[in-house]
Scaffold this motif. Structure first.
Motif, mmCIF file in Angstrom:
data_model
loop_
_atom_site.group_PDB
_atom_site.id
_atom_site.type_symbol
_atom_site.label_atom_id
_atom_site.label_comp_id
_atom_site.label_asym_id
_atom_site.label_seq_id
_atom_site.Cartn_x
_atom_site.Cartn_y
_atom_site.Cartn_z
ATOM 1 N N LEU A 27 -22.411 23.417 -30.633
ATOM 2 C CA LEU A 27 -23.318 24.393 -30.011
ATOM 3 C C LEU A 27 -22.570 25.304 -29.034
ATOM 4 C CD1 LEU A 27 -26.590 22.545 -28.953
ATOM 5 C CD2 LEU A 27 -26.248 24.170 -30.810
ATOM 6 N N LEU A 28 -21.450 24.797 -28.527
ATOM 7 C CA LEU A 28 -20.664 25.557 -27.553
ATOM 8 C C LEU A 28 -19.446 26.219 -28.194
ATOM 9 C CD1 LEU A 28 -20.798 22.918 -24.698
ATOM 10 C CD2 LEU A 28 -21.736 25.235 -24.576
ATOM 11 N N ALA A 29 -19.243 25.933 -29.474
ATOM 12 C CA ALA A 29 -17.995 26.369 -30.125
ATOM 13 C C ALA A 29 -17.828 27.887 -30.120
ATOM 14 C CB ALA A 29 -17.935 25.823 -31.547
ATOM 15 N N ASP A 30 -18.938 28.613 -30.275
ATOM 16 C CA ASP A 30 -18.836 30.080 -30.345
ATOM 17 C C ASP A 30 -18.869 30.747 -28.973
ATOM 18 O OD1 ASP A 30 -18.709 29.939 -33.029
ATOM 19 O OD2 ASP A 30 -20.853 30.319 -33.354
ATOM 20 N N GLU A 31 -19.055 29.938 -27.962
ATOM 21 C CA GLU A 31 -19.179 30.494 -26.606
ATOM 22 C C GLU A 31 -17.787 30.846 -26.072
ATOM 23 O OE1 GLU A 31 -22.061 31.879 -24.812
ATOM 24 O OE2 GLU A 31 -22.717 30.161 -26.000
ATOM 25 N N ASP A 32 -17.604 32.091 -25.660
ATOM 26 C CA ASP A 32 -16.297 32.488 -25.127
ATOM 27 C C ASP A 32 -16.220 32.055 -23.656
ATOM 28 O OD1 ASP A 32 -13.918 33.579 -24.477
ATOM 29 O OD2 ASP A 32 -14.592 35.681 -24.568
ATOM 30 N N LEU A 33 -15.474 31.009 -23.407
ATOM 31 C CA LEU A 33 -15.383 30.465 -22.042
ATOM 32 C C LEU A 33 -14.063 30.846 -21.366
ATOM 33 C CD1 LEU A 33 -16.800 26.881 -22.795
ATOM 34 C CD2 LEU A 33 -18.045 28.885 -21.946
ATOM 35 N N ALA A 34 -13.213 31.544 -22.099
ATOM 36 C CA ALA A 34 -11.904 31.915 -21.532
ATOM 37 C C ALA A 34 -12.105 32.763 -20.282
ATOM 38 C CB ALA A 34 -11.092 32.677 -22.571
ATOM 39 N N ALA A 51 -13.319 17.904 -21.881
ATOM 40 C CA ALA A 51 -13.335 18.424 -23.259
ATOM 41 C C ALA A 51 -13.352 19.952 -23.267
ATOM 42 C CB ALA A 51 -14.542 17.873 -24.012
ATOM 43 N N LEU A 52 -14.007 20.557 -22.264
ATOM 44 C CA LEU A 52 -14.141 22.021 -22.244
ATOM 45 C C LEU A 52 -13.006 22.724 -21.506
ATOM 46 C CD1 LEU A 52 -17.980 22.367 -21.607
ATOM 47 C CD2 LEU A 52 -16.748 22.587 -23.784
ATOM 48 N N ALA A 53 -12.302 21.989 -20.654
ATOM 49 C CA ALA A 53 -11.279 22.620 -19.802
ATOM 50 C C ALA A 53 -10.223 23.419 -20.583
ATOM 51 C CB ALA A 53 -10.616 21.569 -18.918
ATOM 52 N N PRO A 54 -9.703 22.903 -21.697
ATOM 53 C CA PRO A 54 -8.638 23.652 -22.383
ATOM 54 C C PRO A 54 -9.066 25.042 -22.862
ATOM 55 C CG PRO A 54 -8.668 21.379 -23.126
ATOM 56 C CD PRO A 54 -9.910 21.583 -22.308
ATOM 57 N N ARG A 55 -10.366 25.271 -23.051
ATOM 58 C CA ARG A 55 -10.815 26.596 -23.518
ATOM 59 C C ARG A 55 -11.602 27.360 -22.457
ATOM 60 N NH1 ARG A 55 -16.187 25.330 -26.472
ATOM 61 N NH2 ARG A 55 -16.257 27.579 -26.552
ATOM 62 N N SER A 56 -11.549 26.877 -21.217
ATOM 63 C CA SER A 56 -12.286 27.536 -20.132
ATOM 64 C C SER A 56 -11.312 28.063 -19.080
ATOM 65 C CB SER A 56 -13.221 26.537 -19.447
ATOM 66 O OG SER A 56 -14.071 25.934 -20.391
ATOM 67 N N GLY A 57 -11.804 29.039 -18.297
ATOM 68 C CA GLY A 57 -10.986 29.510 -17.190
ATOM 69 C C GLY A 57 -10.872 28.419 -16.128
ATOM 70 N N ALA A 121 -28.621 30.175 -10.564
ATOM 71 C CA ALA A 121 -27.180 30.451 -10.382
ATOM 72 C C ALA A 121 -26.619 31.373 -11.458
ATOM 73 C CB ALA A 121 -26.406 29.130 -10.392
ATOM 74 N N LEU A 122 -27.212 31.349 -12.659
ATOM 75 C CA LEU A 122 -26.625 32.104 -13.770
ATOM 76 C C LEU A 122 -27.156 33.534 -13.826
ATOM 77 C CD1 LEU A 122 -26.700 29.342 -16.543
ATOM 78 C CD2 LEU A 122 -24.681 30.246 -15.361
ATOM 79 N N THR A 123 -26.326 34.416 -14.361
ATOM 80 C CA THR A 123 -26.761 35.794 -14.557
ATOM 81 C C THR A 123 -27.300 35.953 -15.982
ATOM 82 O OG1 THR A 123 -24.527 36.399 -15.206
ATOM 83 C CG2 THR A 123 -25.092 36.743 -12.893
ATOM 84 N N ARG A 124 -27.994 37.056 -16.198
ATOM 85 C CA ARG A 124 -28.630 37.334 -17.492
ATOM 86 C C ARG A 124 -27.621 37.178 -18.652
ATOM 87 N NH1 ARG A 124 -33.051 40.569 -19.162
ATOM 88 N NH2 ARG A 124 -32.554 41.721 -21.049
ATOM 89 N N GLY A 125 -28.030 36.443 -19.678
ATOM 90 C CA GLY A 125 -27.182 36.257 -20.864
ATOM 91 C C GLY A 125 -26.268 35.051 -20.782
ATOM 92 N N ALA A 126 -26.174 34.431 -19.615
ATOM 93 C CA ALA A 126 -25.253 33.293 -19.458
ATOM 94 C C ALA A 126 -25.834 32.036 -20.120
ATOM 95 C CB ALA A 126 -24.992 33.040 -17.981
ATOM 96 N N PRO A 127 -24.964 31.209 -20.712
ATOM 97 C CA PRO A 127 -25.448 30.031 -21.437
ATOM 98 C C PRO A 127 -25.686 28.791 -20.565
ATOM 99 C CG PRO A 127 -23.081 30.262 -21.750
ATOM 100 C CD PRO A 127 -23.515 31.419 -20.876
ATOM 101 N N PHE A 128 -26.661 28.017 -21.001
ATOM 102 C CA PHE A 128 -27.003 26.728 -20.381
ATOM 103 C C PHE A 128 -27.174 25.760 -21.552
ATOM 104 C CE2 PHE A 128 -30.719 24.308 -18.205
ATOM 105 C CZ PHE A 128 -29.853 23.389 -17.639
#
Ligand SMILES: C[S@@+](CC[C@H](N)C(=O)[O-])C[C@H]1O[C@@H](n2cnc3c(N)ncnc32)[C@H](O)[C@@H]1O
Length: 226
Positions: A27-34, A51-57, A121-128
């Protein structure tokens, strides 16, 4: 889903699955977290954060269990991850805005209070995105988890927190046992916790009355701030 006959140890001592579900990670695979900051609520020992750290800022895991956070920091260091931090915070009391999340995730730690804070906390369009215990989790024990929701309850809470639901599904596994001994063996890692919260005696009663199943059910959700 048809009952499964299995003896695989899918949960640890706290009743938490031993791995993050691949279906949820998809579900998170397409999310650009860089370059983005991901907040992992109720991070525990940091499984999802790591698990998410390697593809996140940057990933910030919050939890109120300092012992678990110490384990999480140790695991991050052992994995050589330098973009993860773990912060002691009550996720249903504190606000998340100061952590400046671009995405909020949670694995088996969810409530209306958490959804509301993510929404603020999140802005419009941000994923949860999160996994929550479904209301049918361990239904044989006659007691719901504090973090359990059914589909309708999840939708109401998310819409109330200004999220648009993009995906909502239930991952369900009903183990069927041939004997009481098998049924007890499947719950062995849970006995201490279940004795403390009263579930154990209800499970025994269920087995005495001829029941031979144990249900695990998780809600998988991806929503977006409206
Ligand atoms: C079932 S564990 C899941 C841990 C982790 N997400 C995982 O999947 O491995 C639930 C976690 O939520 C944390 N938790 C529960 N209520 C919390 C709250 N109000 N604030 C912060 N953490 C909380 C617990 O301390 C625990 O670490």
């Amino acid at each position: 889903m048809a009952p499964s006959r299995g003896d695989r140890p899918t949960v640890g001592r706290e009743g938490v699955p031993t791995a993050i579900s691949p279906a949820f990670l998809m579900l998170l695979a397409d999310e650009d977290l860089a370059g983005r900051t991901v907040l992992d609520v109720g991070t525990g020992r940091g499984r999802l954060a790591l698990a998410l750290a390697p593809r996140s800022g940057r990933v910030v895991g919050i939890d109120r269990d300092e012992v678990a956070l110490t384990d999480a920091r140790r695991a991050a260091a052992a994995a050589g991850l330098t973009n993860v931090e773990f912060v002691g915070l009550d996720a249903e009391v504190g606000e998340y805005g100061g952590l400046e999340p671009d995405a909020v995730v949670a694995h088996l730690c969810m409530s209306s209070a958490i959804a509301e804070r993510a929404g603020r906390a999140l802005t419009r369009g941000a994923p949860f995105a999160f996994v929550a215990f479904h209301a049918d989790q361990w239904r044989e024990t006659g007691r719901r988890s504090r973090f359990a929701w059914n589909e309708d309850e999840a939708r109401v809470a998310l819409e109330g927190a200004a999220f648009r639901v993009e995906h909502l599904s239930v991952e369900r596994d009903v183990q069927a046992f041939g004997s009481v001994e098998e049924a007890l063996a499947a719950a062995i890692g849970l006995e201490e916790k279940w004795r403390a919260d009263g579930r154990w005696f209800r499970y025994i009663k269920f087995l005495e009355e001829g029941g031979r199943t144990l249900t695990r059910a998780h809600l998988h959700v991806r929503a977006r701030k409206a």
